[in-house]
Design a protein around this motif. Structure first.
Motif, mmCIF file in Angstrom:
data_model
loop_
_atom_site.group_PDB
_atom_site.id
_atom_site.type_symbol
_atom_site.label_atom_id
_atom_site.label_comp_id
_atom_site.label_asym_id
_atom_site.label_seq_id
_atom_site.Cartn_x
_atom_site.Cartn_y
_atom_site.Cartn_z
ATOM 1 N N ALA A 160 -21.280 -9.653 -26.635
ATOM 2 C CA ALA A 160 -20.454 -9.222 -25.937
ATOM 3 C C ALA A 160 -20.047 -10.366 -25.343
ATOM 4 C CB ALA A 160 -20.787 -8.776 -24.110
ATOM 5 N N ALA A 161 -19.543 -11.962 -25.214
ATOM 6 C CA ALA A 161 -19.237 -12.982 -24.740
ATOM 7 C C ALA A 161 -18.540 -13.466 -26.156
ATOM 8 C CB ALA A 161 -20.172 -14.123 -24.818
ATOM 9 N N ILE A 162 -18.721 -12.890 -27.223
ATOM 10 C CA ILE A 162 -17.873 -13.405 -28.361
ATOM 11 C C ILE A 162 -16.715 -12.540 -28.310
ATOM 12 C CG2 ILE A 162 -17.677 -13.291 -31.093
ATOM 13 C CD1 ILE A 162 -20.482 -14.364 -30.760
ATOM 14 N N GLU A 163 -16.647 -11.300 -28.223
ATOM 15 C CA GLU A 163 -15.721 -10.415 -28.184
ATOM 16 C C GLU A 163 -14.664 -10.840 -27.172
ATOM 17 O OE1 GLU A 163 -17.501 -6.597 -27.945
ATOM 18 O OE2 GLU A 163 -18.210 -6.336 -30.014
ATOM 19 N N VAL B 66 -27.432 -9.451 -27.972
ATOM 20 C CA VAL B 66 -25.839 -8.405 -26.913
ATOM 21 C C VAL B 66 -24.776 -8.779 -25.945
ATOM 22 C CG1 VAL B 66 -25.684 -6.065 -25.832
ATOM 23 C CG2 VAL B 66 -27.449 -6.019 -27.215
ATOM 24 N N ALA B 67 -26.121 -10.204 -25.593
ATOM 25 C CA ALA B 67 -24.875 -10.713 -24.634
ATOM 26 C C ALA B 67 -24.027 -11.677 -24.741
ATOM 27 C CB ALA B 67 -26.108 -11.381 -23.626
ATOM 28 N N GLY B 68 -24.533 -12.105 -25.943
ATOM 29 C CA GLY B 68 -23.541 -13.080 -27.283
ATOM 30 C C GLY B 68 -22.411 -12.881 -27.225
#
Length: 251
Positions: free
Chosen positions: A248-251, A244-246
């Motif tokens: 969110a970082a891409i978005e 989920v954290a990855g």
């Protein structure tokens, strides 16, 4: 019988009159196998704490576990009868009795004790140490007193009425020949009874020990399974958090 027999000269009665400390022979009945909880250690502790002088004790081991433990403690060992515990028979008790009475008559030992485990039930087995030979005057007096108290009518006896055995025992054949047969038979019967009790006690103790081991193993499996599930759930949660954290970082 002896309490009603008067004065009889027999090597199984008075005991040795030699000077110095008495030599004690102890028939110790344990098992050949372990995994029986405290069954074997209880007998070893009983013998070791009985107050005998190790220098004047001869052990007649019936069971490998007791033999090994008592030898490590410094006791003298006689002929072992370890194979008897595989399948006790009355003939085995006779063989043990002949060895012990032979040593008693030859003067190697002066008294004989029997250490074994009494079977009460599957959960309870009690170690016991009892003297079986020779009979003493005190033993006979105590037996006679117990005979007097065995009947309710004894409470009504007057103080002037004689105590103990009154009528003498008549023997056919002679006293010496009769007692020389009966006393070893009595001893052999005690030994065989102890072998049977010990075998039942060993089986009961092993069943209880294995039941406890099974319960402990099941409890341990449940605990380890719970810990594994918690660790697995924590790992899954961490992976999901990283995904989920990855994202969110891409978005």
């Amino acid at each position: 019988m002896l309490a009603k027999s008067g004065n009889i000269s027999n090597p199984y009665l008075a005991g040795s009159e030699k000077e110095g400390p008495k030599k004690t022979g102890i028939i110790v009945i344990t098992s050949n196998r372990g995994l029986a909880g405290g069954y074997n250690s209880n007998i070893v502790k009983l013998v070791n704490s009985a107050g005998f002088d190790k220098e004047n004790v001869v052990i007649y081991p019936v069971g490998r576990k007791g033999q090994e433990s008592l030898r490590r403690l410094g006791y003298e060992m006689s002929d072992d009868f370890n194979e008897v515990m595989n399948k006790p028979l009355f003939g085995d008790a006779v063989s043990i009795g002949k060895t012990v009475t032979g040593d008693l008559e030859s003067g190697r030992i002066d008294e004989v004790y029997l250490a074994y485990t009494v079977f009460k039930n599957t959960m309870t087995q009690t170690p016991r140490l009892m003297k079986i030979l020779p009979f003493t005057e005190e033993d006979l007096e105590n037996e006679a007193d117990m005979g007097d108290l065995s009947s309710k009518e004894d409470d009504k006896k007057s103080a002037d009425e004689p105590k103990g055995a009154v009528a003498l025992m008549n023997y056919e054949p002679e006293e010496e020949e009769t007692l020389s047969y009966i006393i070893p038979m009595y001893m052999n019967s005690l030994i065989f009874g102890a072998l049977v009790e010990a075998t039942a006690s060993e089986n009961g103790a092993r069943m209880q020990a294995m039941d406890n081991a099974t319960s402990n193993a099941e409890e341990m499996i449940d605990t380890l399974g719970l810990q594994y599930n918690r660790a697995r759930q924590a790992a899954i949660t961490q992976e999901l958090t990283e995904i989920v954290a990855g994202a969110a970082a891409i978005e």
